[in-house]
Design an enzyme around this catalytic site. Structure first.
Site, PDB file in Angstrom:
ATOM      1  N   HIS A  80       0.844  -1.200   0.000  1.00 17.93           N
ATOM      2  CA  HIS A  80       0.000   0.000   0.000  1.00 17.93           C
ATOM      3  C   HIS A  80       0.883   1.255   0.000  1.00 17.93           C
ATOM      4  CE1 HIS A  80      -3.025   2.960   1.042  1.00 17.93           C
ATOM      5  NE2 HIS A  80      -2.324   3.302   2.110  1.00 17.93           N
ATOM      6  N   ASP A 109       8.196  20.658 -27.088  1.00 16.45           N
ATOM      7  CA  ASP A 109       8.298  19.388 -26.371  1.00 16.45           C
ATOM      8  C   ASP A 109       9.325  19.574 -25.263  1.00 16.45           C
ATOM      9  OD1 ASP A 109       8.291  16.595 -25.633  1.00 16.45           O
ATOM     10  OD2 ASP A 109       7.600  16.143 -27.653  1.00 16.45           O
ATOM     11  N   TRP A 144       7.260   0.252   3.796  1.00 20.38           N
ATOM     12  CA  TRP A 144       7.733   0.962   2.598  1.00 20.38           C
ATOM     13  C   TRP A 144       9.163   1.437   2.769  1.00 20.38           C
ATOM     14  CZ3 TRP A 144       9.167   5.924   0.867  1.00 20.38           C
ATOM     15  CH2 TRP A 144       9.151   6.935   1.832  1.00 20.38           C
ATOM     16  N   SER A 174      13.848   5.680 -13.622  1.00 18.00           N
ATOM     17  CA  SER A 174      12.801   6.421 -14.329  1.00 18.00           C
ATOM     18  C   SER A 174      12.703   7.857 -13.818  1.00 18.00           C
ATOM     19  CB  SER A 174      11.468   5.688 -14.152  1.00 18.00           C
ATOM     20  OG  SER A 174      10.393   6.548 -14.384  1.00 18.00           O
ATOM     21  N   SER A 175      12.661   8.007 -12.495  1.00 16.87           N
ATOM     22  CA  SER A 175      12.507   9.351 -11.924  1.00 16.87           C
ATOM     23  C   SER A 175      13.745  10.207 -12.156  1.00 16.87           C
ATOM     24  CB  SER A 175      12.248   9.262 -10.420  1.00 16.87           C
ATOM     25  OG  SER A 175      11.017   8.647 -10.183  1.00 16.87           O
ATOM     26  N   HIS A 258      13.101  11.748   3.239  1.00 18.10           N
ATOM     27  CA  HIS A 258      12.457  13.005   3.602  1.00 18.10           C
ATOM     28  C   HIS A 258      12.313  13.967   2.431  1.00 18.10           C
ATOM     29  CE1 HIS A 258      10.107  15.203   6.317  1.00 18.10           C
ATOM     30  NE2 HIS A 258      10.543  16.255   5.681  1.00 18.10           N
ATOM     31  N   GLU A 260      11.763  13.085  -0.364  1.00 16.48           N
ATOM     32  CA  GLU A 260      10.645  12.446  -1.063  1.00 16.48           C
ATOM     33  C   GLU A 260       9.300  13.051  -0.643  1.00 16.48           C
ATOM     34  OE1 GLU A 260      10.373  10.247  -3.446  1.00 16.48           O
ATOM     35  OE2 GLU A 260       8.242   9.818  -3.249  1.00 16.48           O
ATOM     36  N   TYR A 262       8.720  16.049   0.117  1.00 16.06           N
ATOM     37  CA  TYR A 262       8.527  17.312  -0.611  1.00 16.06           C
ATOM     38  C   TYR A 262       8.389  17.063  -2.105  1.00 16.06           C
ATOM     39  CZ  TYR A 262       9.435  19.082   3.922  1.00 16.06           C
ATOM     40  OH  TYR A 262       9.324  19.303   5.265  1.00 16.06           O
ATOM     41  N   SER A 273      -1.161  26.805  -6.710  1.00 13.61           N
ATOM     42  CA  SER A 273      -0.714  28.158  -7.042  1.00 13.61           C
ATOM     43  C   SER A 273      -1.193  28.616  -8.413  1.00 13.61           C
ATOM     44  CB  SER A 273       0.819  28.235  -7.002  1.00 13.61           C
ATOM     45  OG  SER A 273       1.296  27.800  -5.765  1.00 13.61           O
ATOM     46  N   HIS A 307      14.949  13.433  11.706  1.00 16.17           N
ATOM     47  CA  HIS A 307      13.760  13.516  12.565  1.00 16.17           C
ATOM     48  C   HIS A 307      12.896  12.264  12.438  1.00 16.17           C
ATOM     49  CE1 HIS A 307      11.377  15.785   9.195  1.00 16.17           C
ATOM     50  NE2 HIS A 307      11.184  14.504   9.112  1.00 16.17           N
ATOM     51  N   HIS A 308      13.215  11.419  11.461  1.00 16.54           N
ATOM     52  CA  HIS A 308      12.540  10.118  11.403  1.00 16.54           C
ATOM     53  C   HIS A 308      13.162   9.134  12.384  1.00 16.54           C
ATOM     54  CE1 HIS A 308      10.141  10.939   7.752  1.00 16.54           C
ATOM     55  NE2 HIS A 308      11.126  11.764   7.478  1.00 16.54           N
ATOM     56  N   THR A 333       6.774  27.151   4.518  1.00 15.78           N
ATOM     57  CA  THR A 333       5.479  26.538   4.234  1.00 15.78           C
ATOM     58  C   THR A 333       4.356  27.471   4.674  1.00 15.78           C
ATOM     59  OG1 THR A 333       6.549  24.437   4.703  1.00 15.78           O
ATOM     60  CG2 THR A 333       4.163  24.417   4.494  1.00 15.78           C
ATOM     61  N   LYS A 336       3.845  30.278   2.289  1.00 17.81           N
ATOM     62  CA  LYS A 336       3.055  29.916   1.120  1.00 17.81           C
ATOM     63  C   LYS A 336       1.572  29.883   1.459  1.00 17.81           C
ATOM     64  CE  LYS A 336       5.116  27.005  -1.957  1.00 17.81           C
ATOM     65  NZ  LYS A 336       5.811  25.818  -2.487  1.00 17.81           N
ATOM     66  N   ARG A 455       1.594   1.384  14.888  1.00 16.99           N
ATOM     67  CA  ARG A 455       1.442   1.210  13.448  1.00 16.99           C
ATOM     68  C   ARG A 455       1.637  -0.252  13.075  1.00 16.99           C
ATOM     69  NH1 ARG A 455       5.529   5.315  10.544  1.00 16.99           N
ATOM     70  NH2 ARG A 455       4.579   4.426   8.690  1.00 16.99           N
TER      71      ARG A 455
END
Lengths: 626, 229
Positions: A80, A109, A144, A174-175, A258, A260, A262, A273, A307-308, A333, A336, A455
Site C-alpha cells: 500500500h 516538447d 515501505w 525512471s525518476s 524526507h 521524497e 517534498y 498556485s 527527525h525520522h 510553508t 506559502k 502502526r
C-alpha cells in the site's frame, strides 16, 4: 495536419511513422501522450493501492478479526505504501509535469523526448514488476522503508524483498531521467521573454521537485545496492554479526525519504498556485515570496532526515539540531499558505470543483502540517513515534495535501488534456463525499495514536478500547471510496458525453489556455513571446495587466509556421531499452544468470541503436490560421 | 554548472527590461524554443545534452558520496582481518592512478583535436584514452585477484564489503566509459571524428573526467589515508 517530411531510415529498425493507433502510443515521444499514459497508469495504481487499504481497514474494523493473516497484512502495509508513493502519487504529478510543462513555458516538447518515453516505460514495467510479486511467492513485507535487518536474507527468506529492490531501482532510474529532462527543459527551452521570474509557479515547483529527485534518489539507490549485495553476495553492510550497522540503512533511506515527502507535496502546491489565481481572477499574491519559499523548502528538505530517527538514540545534540531544522521548514510553508489565502482575499471567486479541492488542500494540509510540527519536537516525538498519530499526520499531508491538490489539477486541466469538461455538479458531490470520507477515516487516527495503537499491527484485543474509532475509520474509508467512484463516473461521463471545452474554459492566465483543447501535436503554431507573468491574461485584458516591454517585431518561429514545424519522430527504442532493463531486473529477482545476461546485452544493444538512430524528425504543416 | 548559474542569475534579476535584454532573449530563441531537441544551444547558452550530462554527474556525486560515507563510517570497525594496512599496495596503486590520470590527458587532447577538426589525431587520442582506461582496469583485476588470494572477500569483514563495493562500482563506471569510448571510436570509422562529432566526444569526456576525479577521492581516502593512519 499534413506530414511534410519523414526521416531517412537509419539503423536496423524502421522508424515508426504512424501518428494514430496502438503502435503510435507505444512509440510516441510526444510529451502530451506520455502525460496521458502517466495519468491513466497512475490512476490505475491509485485504485490498486486503495483496494489494499480497504482490505486493511476491514481487517482492523473489529478486534481479533482474522480476515487476513498477519503475514499477509505485512505485505498489504508494504505494498500500500510503496504503491501509493511510487506508483500513484508521484506519477500522477509526473502526468501533469509531462503534459503541462512545455505548454506552460511555450515550448514544442521537452528537451529529450525519447528519454521522456523511456521514463514512462520504466515506470510502467517497474510497477508491474513490483505487483507480480503477489503471484511469485509473496509481496514485499518489510514496510515501505524496508528497515534493516527486517529485509536481510536471514530474517526474510522469500523473494518479496528482491522484487522490492529491483522494482524500486527501475522506478528510481525512471525518476532520475525525468528529473534531468525537466531541469534541462526548464532552463533551456522557455519561450523568448520568459525569464525565470516570469515562469508559472507550477513550473517553479516542478524545478524544485526535479532537483530534489536528482540529489535524493542516489541515496536510496545506494541503500538498495547495499541491501542487494548483502542479500545476494553475502556482504555485511547491515549484518550486525560482522559489525554492520542497521542504522546506516535508516540514514541512507531517510536522506532520500524526507526529500521524497517534498517531492510529493511540491507539485500539489504548484497546482494550487495556478488554480487559486485563476478562480480568484487575481494574480498570485507575493509571487517572489512563493518562489523563494519553494526553493527554501527544497533546500531545507535535505537537512531534516534524522527527525525520522529521534527514537534511535542519536543523542541530545543531533536530536536538537534536527528538531530545529524541521521546525524551520514550517516557516516557508507558512509563508506559502498565507500567500494563497491572500490570493483569495478580495478576489472575484468562482467556486468550481478545482477551487474546492484547492481549498480542501489548504485546510487539510494545514492540519497535517501542524501535526508535523508536533512531531518535530523530539521530546514529544518519543510518545508519538510509531503510533497511529504518525499515520494520521502523513495521511493528512499525502491525501489531504498531495491528492487533493492533484484532484484540483485534474479538474482544472482535464478539459485541456481531453478537450471535454468534467461535470461540475458531480465534481462537487465527489469533493464533499471525499472530504467527509477522508476526515472520518483519518481524524480518528489521531485519537488511536494518542491511545497508544502502534502502526502496522494486524489486529488488537478488545480490552485495549481501540474498537470504536477503528470501526469509525473503516466506515470512513468506504465513504472516501464512494467519493473516488463518483469521480470515475464523472470521467467516464465526460469522455462520452462531456461538453466540449474550447481553448480557454476557465478564463485562464497562462499560455496553455491560448491554444486549442486538446492542443495540436506541435502545441503552438507560433512560439509566443512572453513579456509578463500570466501572459495569456495580459493578452486578453491588456488594461488589467501592464506588459513590461513590447514584443519584438518578428521572430524565427514566425517563419517556421510558414515552412512547417519540426518535431521529433516516434521511436521503438524507449520501450525496447526499458524492456531490456526490466528483463535484467526480473533475472535479478530470480537470480537467473542467463536472464540477467540477456538484460545486460539487450541494454547495451538498445543504447547503441538508440544513439545511432538519433533524434530523427518529422516536419508537419500546422492547420488552420494562427 | 557555473556557466548556467551565470545565465540563470541574469534571468533571476527579474523581468528583463530595456532593448538589450529583450534582444538577448530573442537571440536565444530560435534554438531555445527548440524544435530540434538535440544539438541545440538553449536559453542558458549551454547545449541540452551537455546540461543534461552535468546534471547527471551532479547526481553521481551523491551516488559515490553515499558509498564513500559508508566506507568512512565502517573504517576500522571490521571485527576480523585482513586489514587495509596489511593489503594495500601504495606504489602499485599510485602507478594505476597515474595511468588513469594520463587517460584524462589523452581525453582532453582527443576533444581538442576533434574541435580543431584534426580527425586522425582525435581518433588516435580517443583510442589511447580507452586503452589507458583498460590499463587501469587490468591493475584493478590484478589487485582483486591478489586480495582474494590473501583472504579478503566481500563477506569476510566490513573492509571487504565496503572496499569491493566502492572500488568495484568505480571500476564499473570505468568499464562503461571504456565501452562508450570504443563505441565512439568504431562509429568514427564510419562518420568521422571532427567538428560535427566534437560534442558527442566532449560528453563522453565529461563523464570520463568525472570518473577520474572520483578515483582521486577514493585513492586518497582508501589508500593514502589508511597508510597515514
Amino acid at each position: 495536419m499534413a506530414v511534410l517530411e519523414q526521416p531517412r531510415q537509419v539503423g536496423l529498425l524502421r522508424r515508426p511513422t504512424s501518428l494514430t493507433g496502438f503502435w503510435s502510443w507505444v512509440t510516441t515521444v510526444d510529451h502530451k501522450r506520455i502525460g496521458i499514459l502517466y495519468f491513466w497508469t497512475a490512476f490505475f495504481f491509485l485504485l490498486v493501492g486503495g483496494i489494499e487499504a480497504l482490505v486493511m481497514r476491514l481487517q482492523l474494523a473489529h478486534p481479533d478479526l482474522e480476515l487476513v493473516t498477519g503475514d499477509r497484512f505485512n505485505e498489504l502495509v508494504t505494498m500500500h505504501g510503496t504503491t501509493m508513493i511510487f506508483l500513484a502519487v508521484m506519477p500522477l504529478s509526473s502526468a501533469f509535469f509531462n503534459y503541462m510543462l512545455p505548454l506552460l513555458i511555450g515550448a514544442r516538447d521537452v528537451a529529450f523526448p525519447r528519454l521522456n518515453a523511456l521514463s514512462y516505460w520504466l515506470y510502467l514495467f517497474g510497477g508491474i514488476l513490483l505487483n507480480v510479486s503477489w503471484l511469485f511467492g509473496g509481496a514485499p513485507n518489510a514496510g515501505w522503508f524496508g528497515y534493516a535487518p527486517l529485509t536481510s536474507s536471514v530474517y526474510n527468506l522469500g523473494r518479496g524483498i528482491d522484487f522490492w529492490i529491483q522494482g524500486l531501482q527501475l522506478l528510481g532510474v525512471s525518476s532520475l531521467i525525468s528529473a534531468i529532462n525537466f531541469i534541462v527543459t526548464i532552463f533551456n527551452m522557455r519561450a523568448p521573454g520568459m525569464s525565470l521570474m516570469r515562469m508559472p509557479v507550477f513550473v517553479w515547483n516542478q524545478l524544485a521537485t526535479s532537483f530534489l529527485l536528482l540529489f535524493s534518489l542516489p541515496a536510496v539507490t545506494v541503500a538498495l545496492i547495499m541491501l542487494m549485495f548483502d542479500r545476494y553476495f553475502g556482504a555485511n553492510f547491515f549484518n550486525a554479526a560482522k559489525g554492520g550497522d542497521a542504522i546506516l540503512w535508516q540514514h541512507l533511506f531517510w536522506v532520500f525519504g524526507h526529500p521524497e515527502v517534498y517531492i510529493i507535496i511540491l507539485p500539489a502546491m504548484g497546482i494550487v498556485s495556478e488554480v487559486l489565481p485563476t478562480f480568484s481572477r487575481k494574480p498570485l499574491f507575493g509571487y517572489s515570496a512563493v518562489v523563494f519559499s519553494t526553493a527554501l523548502i527544497a533546500f531545507l528538505a535535505f537537512g531534516v532526515w534524522s527527525h525520522h530517527m529521534f527514537t534511535v538514540g542519536q543523542g541530545p545534540v543531533v536530536n536538537t539540531v534536527f528538531a530545529l531544522t524541521t521546525m524551520t521548514i514550517a516557516i516557508p510553508t507558512g509563508v506559502k499558505i498565507f500567500n494563497w489565502l491572500a490570493t483569495l482575499w478580495g478576489g472575484s471567486i468562482r467556486f468550481t470543483t478545482a477551487l474546492l479541492y484547492s481549498l480542501g488542500f489548504l485546510s487539510m494540509f494545514t492540519i497535517g502540517g501542524l501535526s508535523g510540527v508536533m512531531h518535530s519536537a523530539a521530546a514529544s516525538n518519543l510518545q508519538q513515534h510509531d503510533t497511529y498519530f504518525v499515520v494520521a499526520h502523513f495521511h493528512y499531508v499525502l491525501i489531504g495535501g498531495a491528492l487533493f491538490g492533484l484532484f484540483a489539477g485534474i479538474y482544472y486541466w482535464f478539459p485541456k488534456m481531453f478537450g471535454r469538461m468534467l461535470d461540475e455538479r458531480l465534481g462537487k458531490w465527489g469533493f464533499w463525499v471525499m472530504l467527509i470520507g477522508f476526515n472520518v477515516t483519518f481524524f480518528p487516527f489521531h485519537f488511536l495514536g494518542l491511545l497508544g495503537m502502534p502502526r502496522r499491527i494486524y489486529t488488537y484485543p478488545a480490552e485495549l478500547g481501540l474498537a470504536r474509532w477503528n470501526l469509525v475509520s473503516t466506515i470512513g474509508a468506504f465513504i472516501l471510496s464512494v467519493g473516488i467512484l463518483i469521480f470515475l463516473v464523472n470521467v467516464w461521463k465526460s469522455l462520452r458525453y462531456g461538453e466540449k471545452a474550447g481553448p480557454d474554459p476557465w478564463d485562464g492566465r497562462t499560455l496553455e489556455w491560448s491554444i486549442p483543447s486538446p492542443p495540436p501535436v506541435y502545441n503552438f503554431r507560433r512560439i509566443p513571446y512572453v513579456h509578463t507573468r500570466d501572459p495569456h491574461w495580459a493578452r486578453k485584458y491588456p488594461h488589467l495587466a501592464q506588459a513590461e516591454e513590447p514584443p519584438p517585431a518578428a521572430t524565427a518561429a514566425d517563419s517556421e509556421a510558414e515552412h512547417g514545424i519540426h518535431l521529433p519522430s516516434p521511436s521503438y527504442m524507449p520501450i525496447l531499452l526499458a524492456l531490456a532493463i526490466t528483463v535484467g531486473a526480473f533475472g535479478g529477482v530470480f537470480r537467473n544468470v542467463p536472464l540477467v545476461a540477456l538484460g545486460v546485452v539487450g541494454t547495451i544493444v538498445s543504447v547503441y541503436l538508440w544513439s545511432v538512430e538519433g533524434e530523427g524528425g518529422i516536419v508537419v504543416e500546422p492547420e488552420g490560421d494562427a | 554548472m557555473a556557466e548556467h548559474h551565470g545565465t540563470g542569475g541574469h534571468a533571476l534579476q527579474g523581468p528583463a527590461r530595456g532593448p538589450g535584454a529583450a534582444q538577448a532573449l530573442a537571440v536565444g530563441h530560435p534554438q531555445g524554443a527548440g524544435h530540434h531537441a538535440h544539438s541545440e544551444v538553449g536559453v542558458t547558452g549551454i547545449d541540452n545534452r551537455k546540461l543534461g550530462m552535468w546534471l547527471f554527474l551532479a547526481s553521481e556525486c551523491m551516488f559515490f558520496g553515499a558509498f564513500i560515507v559508508a566506507y568512512i563510517a565502517y573504517q576500522g570497525k571490521s571485527l576480523s582481518g585482513p586489514t587495509p594496512e596489511e593489503l594495500l599496495n601504495i606504489p602499485l596503486t599510485s602507478l594505476s592512478t597515474f595511468v588513469l590520470l594520463m587517460s584524462s590527458l589523452a581525453m582532453v587532447l582527443a576533444v581538442q583535436a576533434a574541435q580543431q577538426d584534426r580527425q586522425a589525431d582525435a581518433r588516435k587520442w580517443l583510442l589511447a584514452t580507452a586503452l589507458l582506461g583498460l590499463g587501469f582496469l587490468s591493475f584493478q583485476a590484478y589487485e582483486y585477484t591478489h586480495f582474494i588470494h590473501a583472504g579478503l572477500t566481500l563477506s569476510v569483514n566490513l573492509f571487504g564489503t565496503t572496499f569491493y563495493t566502492l572500488t568495484g562500482l568505480h571500476g564499473l563506471h570505468v568499464t562503461i566509459g571504456v565501452g562508450w569510448l570504443l563505441a565512439l571510436f568504431l562509429r568514427s570509422l564510419k562518420v568521422g571524428l571532427g567538428r560535427a562529432q566534437a560534442l558527442s566526444l566532449e560528453l563522453a569526456g565529461l563523464y570520463w573526467h568525472f570518473v577520474d576525479v572520483v578515483w582521486i577521492v577514493i585513492f586518497t581516502l582508501v589508500y593514502l589515508m589508511s597508510v597515514l593512519g
